[in-house]
Motif scaffolding. Structure first.
Motif, short mmCIF file in Angstrom:
data_model
loop_
_atom_site.label_atom_id
_atom_site.label_comp_id
_atom_site.label_asym_id
_atom_site.label_seq_id
_atom_site.Cartn_x
_atom_site.Cartn_y
_atom_site.Cartn_z
N LYS A 264 -21.83 0.36 -5.64
CA LYS A 264 -21.29 1.29 -4.64
C LYS A 264 -20.13 0.63 -3.92
O LYS A 264 -20.09 -0.58 -3.75
N TRP B 102 -23.97 -7.40 -2.71
CA TRP B 102 -24.59 -6.08 -2.51
C TRP B 102 -23.84 -5.01 -3.31
O TRP B 102 -24.46 -4.16 -3.95
N ASN C 135 -25.57 -2.87 -6.28
CA ASN C 135 -25.79 -1.44 -6.06
C ASN C 135 -24.74 -0.54 -6.68
O ASN C 135 -24.87 0.67 -6.64
N LYS D 78 -33.15 6.99 -6.75
CA LYS D 78 -32.89 6.38 -5.45
C LYS D 78 -32.51 7.46 -4.45
O LYS D 78 -31.85 8.42 -4.79
#
Length: 84
Positions: free
Chosen positions: A33, A27, A31, A3
């Motif tokens: 993150k 999200w 992800n 990525k």
């Protein structure tokens, strides 16, 4: 597939604060993150959020052969920097 880890700007939009929260949480889980900073504003009938993520998560490494802990992070140029 690798990525592109250099982009750290995200945009979220929803009709309610609760659904905005749900979208942001989803999200993050998807992800893996963290959101470094967020700014939520009302835009017409929607709630919008511009968020910054860490381009690369900080990596705390274990002790080296001397027992000293090391901290590492990815620089703005994509290089791994390890503090000695």
């Amino acid at each position: 597939m690798i990525k592109d880890n250099k982009q750290n700007l995200q945009f979220f939009e929803s009709r309610s604060m609760r659904s905005l929260y749900d979208a942001m949480e989803s999200w993050q889980q998807e992800n893996q993150k963290r959101l470094l900073a967020v700014n939520i504003q009302k835009d017409g009938d929607s709630f919008c959020c511009i968020a910054l993520t860490n381009p690369s998560e900080v990596v705390i490494t274990g002790p080296d052969h001397t027992g000293t802990w090391r901290q590492a992070h990815v620089t703005q140029f994509g290089y791994l920097h390890v503090k000695s």
